[in-house]
Design a protein around this motif. Structure first.
Motif, PDB file in Angstrom:
ATOM      1  N   ARG A  68       0.858  -1.188   0.000  1.00  0.00           N
ATOM      2  CA  ARG A  68       0.000   0.000   0.000  1.00  0.00           C
ATOM      3  C   ARG A  68       0.895   1.239   0.000  1.00  0.00           C
ATOM      4  N   SER A  69       0.295   2.342  -0.379  1.00  0.00           N
ATOM      5  CA  SER A  69       1.099   3.543  -0.640  1.00  0.00           C
ATOM      6  C   SER A  69       1.897   3.989   0.590  1.00  0.00           C
ATOM      7  N   TRP A  70       1.383   3.754   1.787  1.00  0.00           N
ATOM      8  CA  TRP A  70       2.074   4.230   2.985  1.00  0.00           C
ATOM      9  C   TRP A  70       3.032   3.189   3.577  1.00  0.00           C
ATOM     10  N   GLU A  71       3.094   2.035   2.952  1.00  0.00           N
ATOM     11  CA  GLU A  71       3.952   0.982   3.484  1.00  0.00           C
ATOM     12  C   GLU A  71       5.375   1.156   2.970  1.00  0.00           C
ATOM     13  N   ARG A  72       6.078   2.032   3.632  1.00  0.00           N
ATOM     14  CA  ARG A  72       7.480   2.337   3.318  1.00  0.00           C
ATOM     15  C   ARG A  72       8.200   2.530   4.632  1.00  0.00           C
ATOM     16  N   PRO A  73       9.509   2.243   4.666  1.00  0.00           N
ATOM     17  CA  PRO A  73      10.243   2.550   5.901  1.00  0.00           C
ATOM     18  C   PRO A  73      10.237   4.062   6.138  1.00  0.00           C
ATOM     19  N   TRP A  74      10.001   4.446   7.362  1.00  0.00           N
ATOM     20  CA  TRP A  74       9.999   5.872   7.682  1.00  0.00           C
ATOM     21  C   TRP A  74      11.389   6.447   7.502  1.00  0.00           C
ATOM     22  N   GLU A  75      11.432   7.601   6.866  1.00  0.00           N
ATOM     23  CA  GLU A  75      12.721   8.265   6.718  1.00  0.00           C
ATOM     24  C   GLU A  75      12.815   9.381   7.747  1.00  0.00           C
ATOM     25  N   ILE A  76      12.824   8.959   8.991  1.00  0.00           N
ATOM     26  CA  ILE A  76      12.874   9.922  10.099  1.00  0.00           C
ATOM     27  C   ILE A  76      13.878   9.426  11.108  1.00  0.00           C
ATOM     28  N   GLU A  77      14.324  10.336  11.952  1.00  0.00           N
ATOM     29  CA  GLU A  77      15.172   9.971  13.081  1.00  0.00           C
ATOM     30  C   GLU A  77      14.285   9.533  14.240  1.00  0.00           C
ATOM     31  N   PRO A  78      14.716   8.521  14.992  1.00  0.00           N
ATOM     32  CA  PRO A  78      13.917   8.099  16.153  1.00  0.00           C
ATOM     33  C   PRO A  78      13.738   9.230  17.167  1.00  0.00           C
TER      34      PRO A  78
ATOM     35  N   ASP B  74      -3.314   9.106   0.139  1.00  0.00           N
ATOM     36  CA  ASP B  74      -4.532   8.332   0.402  1.00  0.00           C
ATOM     37  C   ASP B  74      -5.174   8.870   1.673  1.00  0.00           C
ATOM     38  N   GLU B  75      -5.361   8.057   2.671  1.00  0.00           N
ATOM     39  CA  GLU B  75      -6.022   8.530   3.895  1.00  0.00           C
ATOM     40  C   GLU B  75      -5.032   8.904   4.984  1.00  0.00           C
ATOM     41  N   HIS B  76      -3.790   9.109   4.611  1.00  0.00           N
ATOM     42  CA  HIS B  76      -2.769   9.459   5.593  1.00  0.00           C
ATOM     43  C   HIS B  76      -2.287  10.879   5.369  1.00  0.00           C
ATOM     44  N   ILE B  77      -1.928  11.511   6.469  1.00  0.00           N
ATOM     45  CA  ILE B  77      -1.261  12.804   6.404  1.00  0.00           C
ATOM     46  C   ILE B  77       0.190  12.550   6.797  1.00  0.00           C
ATOM     47  N   LEU B  78       1.126  13.046   6.000  1.00  0.00           N
ATOM     48  CA  LEU B  78       2.544  12.835   6.301  1.00  0.00           C
ATOM     49  C   LEU B  78       2.997  13.937   7.254  1.00  0.00           C
ATOM     50  N   ILE B  79       2.830  13.676   8.536  1.00  0.00           N
ATOM     51  CA  ILE B  79       3.195  14.652   9.561  1.00  0.00           C
ATOM     52  C   ILE B  79       4.667  14.467   9.897  1.00  0.00           C
ATOM     53  N   GLU B  80       5.478  15.436   9.523  1.00  0.00           N
ATOM     54  CA  GLU B  80       6.940  15.351   9.699  1.00  0.00           C
ATOM     55  C   GLU B  80       7.480  14.022   9.148  1.00  0.00           C
ATOM     56  N   GLY B  81       6.927  13.637   8.004  1.00  0.00           N
ATOM     57  CA  GLY B  81       7.402  12.430   7.321  1.00  0.00           C
ATOM     58  C   GLY B  81       6.768  11.143   7.806  1.00  0.00           C
ATOM     59  N   LEU B  82       5.900  11.224   8.801  1.00  0.00           N
ATOM     60  CA  LEU B  82       5.305  10.030   9.384  1.00  0.00           C
ATOM     61  C   LEU B  82       3.869   9.855   8.887  1.00  0.00           C
ATOM     62  N   PRO B  83       3.572   8.780   8.150  1.00  0.00           N
ATOM     63  CA  PRO B  83       2.185   8.567   7.713  1.00  0.00           C
ATOM     64  C   PRO B  83       1.281   8.436   8.929  1.00  0.00           C
ATOM     65  N   THR B  84       0.325   9.323   9.030  1.00  0.00           N
ATOM     66  CA  THR B  84      -0.515   9.393  10.226  1.00  0.00           C
ATOM     67  C   THR B  84      -1.974   9.372   9.811  1.00  0.00           C
ATOM     68  N   GLN B  85      -2.749   8.518  10.476  1.00  0.00           N
ATOM     69  CA  GLN B  85      -4.193   8.517  10.262  1.00  0.00           C
ATOM     70  C   GLN B  85      -4.841   9.177  11.471  1.00  0.00           C
ATOM     71  N   LEU B  86      -5.552  10.241  11.221  1.00  0.00           N
ATOM     72  CA  LEU B  86      -6.284  10.915  12.287  1.00  0.00           C
ATOM     73  C   LEU B  86      -7.722  10.422  12.211  1.00  0.00           C
ATOM     74  N   VAL B  87      -8.134   9.684  13.225  1.00  0.00           N
ATOM     75  CA  VAL B  87      -9.422   9.002  13.200  1.00  0.00           C
ATOM     76  C   VAL B  87     -10.382   9.676  14.168  1.00  0.00           C
ATOM     77  N   PRO B  88     -11.428  10.323  13.657  1.00  0.00           N
ATOM     78  CA  PRO B  88     -12.406  10.902  14.580  1.00  0.00           C
ATOM     79  C   PRO B  88     -13.008   9.800  15.431  1.00  0.00           C
ATOM     80  N   SER B  89     -13.091  10.048  16.722  1.00  0.00           N
ATOM     81  CA  SER B  89     -13.602   9.045  17.648  1.00  0.00           C
ATOM     82  C   SER B  89     -14.933   8.486  17.151  1.00  0.00           C
ATOM     83  N   PRO B  90     -14.992   7.179  16.837  1.00  0.00           N
ATOM     84  CA  PRO B  90     -16.211   6.638  16.215  1.00  0.00           C
ATOM     85  C   PRO B  90     -17.262   6.163  17.196  1.00  0.00           C
ATOM     86  N   ASN B  91     -16.898   6.065  18.465  1.00  0.00           N
ATOM     87  CA  ASN B  91     -17.878   5.514  19.412  1.00  0.00           C
ATOM     88  C   ASN B  91     -17.522   5.890  20.850  1.00  0.00           C
ATOM     89  N   ALA B  92     -18.369   5.449  21.771  1.00  0.00           N
ATOM     90  CA  ALA B  92     -18.192   5.824  23.183  1.00  0.00           C
ATOM     91  C   ALA B  92     -16.901   5.251  23.753  1.00  0.00           C
TER      92      ALA B  92
END
Lengths: 78, 162
Positions: A68-78, B74-92
């Motif tokens: 999938r498009s996001w399945e890549r090693p992160w290019e970030i520092e820990p 796609d459904e990810h935001i690359l926050i500082e290079g990190l693919p991140t999914q922000l999921v609105p709380s779907p339930n209680a």
């Protein structure tokens, strides 16, 4: 019953080749100890391991299915 | 780009009112509590500001991301290079998990993480109950510091089980 070449019976050979319960216990405890060590690592070291795991598993995943498009090693520092 | 920068960005997002609250969930939350697991994205449960009308929208988040130069994929935001999914709380349950989030210090940045007791419950939700998630929930049961009574309470209240 022995075989023509003088070896012990099949069941005796199988029993001799089996690891002892003690060995298996040591192996399982060693594995558990490794998991505990990893769980207690400093957080930045854990993130570094996540990135390393990504690099290891990615080719394995790619063998089974399209990545999938996001399945890549992160290019970030820990 | 560093992981800590992504965490800092989550706090900025909250401080600027883009989300009311957030908590890291999923596999990266696991990493905070137990051993590292392979994952390629970070799941973040969020409470969005009260919406006009009945539908929640991630529009505000996407506008904020764009203003910071964070690309979407796609459904990810690359926050500082990190693919991140922000999921609105779907339930209680997830709202409760967000409220119960623990602040963890990562290289001087305090970040909110869903505690392990709630992670177990989130993994056992029916719609998300894959074999992998059951396995991760089971692994959390081995945590020495786990509040087993709280786990039982949460699972009981939400009708969840292994």
């Amino acid at each position: 019953m022995t075989f023509l070449d003088g070896m012990a019976s099949r069941s005796e050979v199988r029993a001799a080749e089996l690891p002892s319960a003690e060995l298996m216990d040591r192996l399982w405890e060693g594995k558990a100890a490794l998991h505990r060590r990893h769980a207690n690592l400093p957080l930045p070291e854990k993130v570094r391991l996540v990135i390393e795991l990504q690099r290891i598993v990615l080719p394995l995943i790619a063998r089974r299915r399209a990545l999938r498009s996001w399945e890549r090693p992160w290019e970030i520092e820990p | 780009m560093a992981f800590v920068d992504a965490l800092r960005a989550l706090n900025t997002m909250r401080a600027e009112g883009v989300v009311e609250e957030y908590a890291i969930a999923g596999a990266m939350a696991l990493v905070f509590w137990t051993e590292p697991v392979p994952t390629f994205d970070m799941d973040v449960l969020v409470v969005l500001p009260a919406a006009r009308g009945s539908l929640l929208s991630l529009e505000g988040i996407y506008r904020w991301a764009e203003s910071r130069g964070y690309a979407t994929q796609d459904e990810h935001i690359l926050i500082e290079g990190l693919p991140t999914q922000l999921v609105p709380s779907p339930n209680a349950l997830s709202r409760e998990a967000i409220a119960a989030a623990v602040e963890v210090d990562y290289q001087g940045v305090l970040v909110r993480v869903v505690p392990p007791e709630y992670l177990i419950a989130l993994y056992l939700q029916t719609q998300a109950k894959t074999a992998k998630r059951r396995e991760r929930a089971a692994a959390l049961l081995d945590l020495p510091s786990l509040n087993r009574r709280l786990v039982d309470d949460i699972l009981g209240r939400y009708g969840l089980s292994f």
